[in-house]
Design an enzyme around this catalytic site. Structure first.
Site, PDB file in Angstrom:
ATOM      1  N   ASP A 380       0.820  -1.205   0.000  1.00 27.47           N
ATOM      2  CA  ASP A 380       0.000   0.000   0.000  1.00 27.47           C
ATOM      3  C   ASP A 380       0.857   1.260   0.000  1.00 27.47           C
ATOM      4  OD1 ASP A 380      -2.694   0.331  -0.300  1.00 27.47           O
ATOM      5  OD2 ASP A 380      -3.093   0.758   1.802  1.00 27.47           O
ATOM      6  N   ASP A 433      -8.744  -2.520   1.851  1.00 28.60           N
ATOM      7  CA  ASP A 433      -8.596  -1.929   3.181  1.00 28.60           C
ATOM      8  C   ASP A 433      -9.633  -2.458   4.160  1.00 28.60           C
ATOM      9  OD1 ASP A 433      -6.513  -0.362   2.209  1.00 28.60           O
ATOM     10  OD2 ASP A 433      -7.898   1.191   1.515  1.00 28.60           O
TER      11      ASP A 433
END
Length: 535
Positions: A380, A433
């Protein structure tokens, strides 16, 4: 349901953009030089237009590095008549007399600061520069430029400038105003998005734990009956689930990165259409599985009666009844996904898909969960921040927004319109997420239930709270960064994983959680009878 079909979509979902965003209004730029008189942020500017005294439309431009800061409230912005520059580039003194009008000029032939200085000396109250492209361009200062500029400078895209020129050339009175409203500190959309993410993991965790408990009870019954089919039924009960191992967790980063680069390089209208089709397939599977699980409590007879369907094998009557509705729902969303309230359908399909993924895919122990979240953490950060060094822009953000595709972002996002934001737009969060930390949270509840721990003594409440706090900190960072997209796992992983490991170490369960994971025994509160050999 064919799990292979689901996993085609799972791959797309998890590898898609994983970040939260509210849209950029202030564009930070550490490359363009700053100095006294030339230190403004590049802010987006609203430019409302009035034609012959009637409000017509509104364009969006970008403010310059130089000049005064923009007014933030529309009611304080002055309506000023617009005039064309003569010569059009405004590199020399205009031939027409100006008395406080906003001057409309073309880009090129001299620097932005020269144009602004010439316009100010000629009596203009502001300068509106038409770019030579459809995009906007950051107006900076030259090293030797005179930056003592007292009038605002705004750039408009080429098509907007051409429209204004046509109005003026047709002897129409055109007036404009400049203002750059600030985003609210917190928009209600972020609150609802937080509730959606936390609620989705909560529902998925309880469903996953309930299923694991039912399997344990079934195994216990088989032990009581001394059934010889115990092993067969036990394996069949778990055949609908996929346990991630350490190697697959590591390979996640490799495949995710390759897929993300492919999305970035091939991003176009047709490619987004392919993603929409894949999302609809996954959404149908997810919505169908959730509805069947919910309705089977009331229609148990239909859920337990099956019919053989070509290519799909045995399918319950309840599934056949629900499937047409799910397909119709996904098709209607795909066809009308560009209307203002289509985000509702996207979120319903997305939540159903996320819950289904968290039901099927499982983390067997804390070791695998740590490797998976650790790799996702690095993934990420790299593709949101570090990828700018290689590609000169954030690959993750470009893919999530659907740049160069003509679409309003890819569908693998939960989104809610920003209701009280003067700039509008959506607050979004990537499926990854929610799914990736959700795997660890769901594991914690399964562990608590199978180990017969209550909520206070277990790990689930702590893991769920840690996820909620991590996501909350993400939104705080998002607002501090003026809406610039943030890698949510940068904040969620330390909270969730750190809390789990710290608590396990403090309670002395870390070794068991790390290697063994879920107790491989039926629920302890069930009293098992010893097996006896029959005569």
């Amino acid at each position: 349901m064919e799990i292979n079909i689901v996993f085609i979509v799972i791959l797309i979902v998890i590898l898609s953009a994983g970040f939260v965003s509210a849209g950029d209004i202030v564009h930070q730029d550490n490359v363009a030089p700053k100095r006294p008189g030339c230190a403004n942020n590049f802010v987006l500017v609203k430019v409302p237009i009035w034609i012959d005294g009637l409000e017509n439309t509104e364009y969006v431009g970008v403010g310059a590095r130089f000049g005064p800061t923009m007014e933030s409230k529309e009611k304080h912005a002055n309506h000023t008549r617009l005039a064309l520059a003569d010569p059009p580039d405004c590199c020399s003194k205009p031939r027409n007399q100006l008395t406080g009008e906003v001057i409309l000029v073309h880009r090129g032939n001299c620097s932005f600061t020269v144009k602004a200085n010439v316009a100010e000396e000629a009596g203009a109250s502001a300068i509106l520069i038409i770019n030579n492209q459809t995009e906007l361009f950051k107006m900076v200062c030259e090293s030797d430029a005179d930056v003592n500029i007292k009038i605002p400078a705004v750039m408009l895209p080429q098509d907007a400038g051409s429209n204004l020129e046509n109005y003026i050339n047709n002897n129409t009175r055109v007036s404009v105003a400049f203002y750059s409203p600030k985003r609210p500190a917190v928009d209600i959309a972020e609150v609802f998005l937080w509730l959606m993410a936390v609620g989705t993991i909560l529902l998925a965790s309880y469903w996953s734990a309930w299923t694991a408990k039912e399997v344990a009870i079934e195994q216990d019954k088989l032990l009581k009956d001394a059934s010889e089919e115990f092993l067969q039924v036990g394996s069949a009960g778990s055949s609908g689930f996929v346990d991630i191992n350490t190697m697959s967790a590591v390979l996640f980063v490799v495949f995710a990165s390759c897929f993300l680069v492919m999305l970035y390089k091939l991003m176009s209208f047709w490619f987004v259409e392919v993603l929409v089709v894949l999302f609809c397939i996954g959404g149908v599977e997810g919505l169908q599985m959730c509805l069947v699980a919910l309705l089977s409590r009331w229609f148990q007879r239909f859920a337990e009666s099956f019919i053989k369907v070509p290519f799909f094998g045995a399918v319950s009557h309840l599934t056949l009844a629900v499937c047409p509705f799910c397909i119709a729902f996904a098709v209607v969303w795909a066809v009308y996904r560009r209307i203002s309230f289509a985000w509702i359908g996207q979120d319903i399909l997305g939540i159903a898909l996320i819950i289904t993924v968290l039901q099927i895919v499982r983390v067997p122990n804390l070791k695998v969960g740590t490797v998976l979240l650790g790799c996702a953490f690095l993934y990420d950060i790299f593709w949101v921040f570090a990828s700018k060094w290689l590609f000169h822009e954030s690959v993750m953000i470009v893919v999530a927004r659907g740049d160069r595709s003509g679409e309003d972002g890819i569908p693998m996002l939960l989104k809610i319109p920003r209701m009280f934001d003067p700039w509008g737009g959506y607050s979004v969060i990537g499926f990854g997420d929610i799914i990736l930390p959700g795997l660890l949270v769901a594991f914690s509840l399964r562990y608590d239930w199978l180990a017969n721990m209550n909520l206070r003594a277990g790990y689930f409440v702590w893991a769920m709270t840690a996820y909620g706090l991590g996501l909350l900190v993400t939104y705080v960072a998002l607002n501090l960064m003026d809406g610039h997209g943030q890698p949510a796992l940068l904040y969620i992983v330390p909270f969730t994983l750190g809390t789990f490991i710290t608590l396990g170490k403090k309670r002395g369960d870390l070794k068991t959680l790390w290697t063994q994971g879920e107790p491989e025994r039926p629920c302890p509160h069930l009293q098992l009878q010893p097996l006896q050999q029959k005569d």
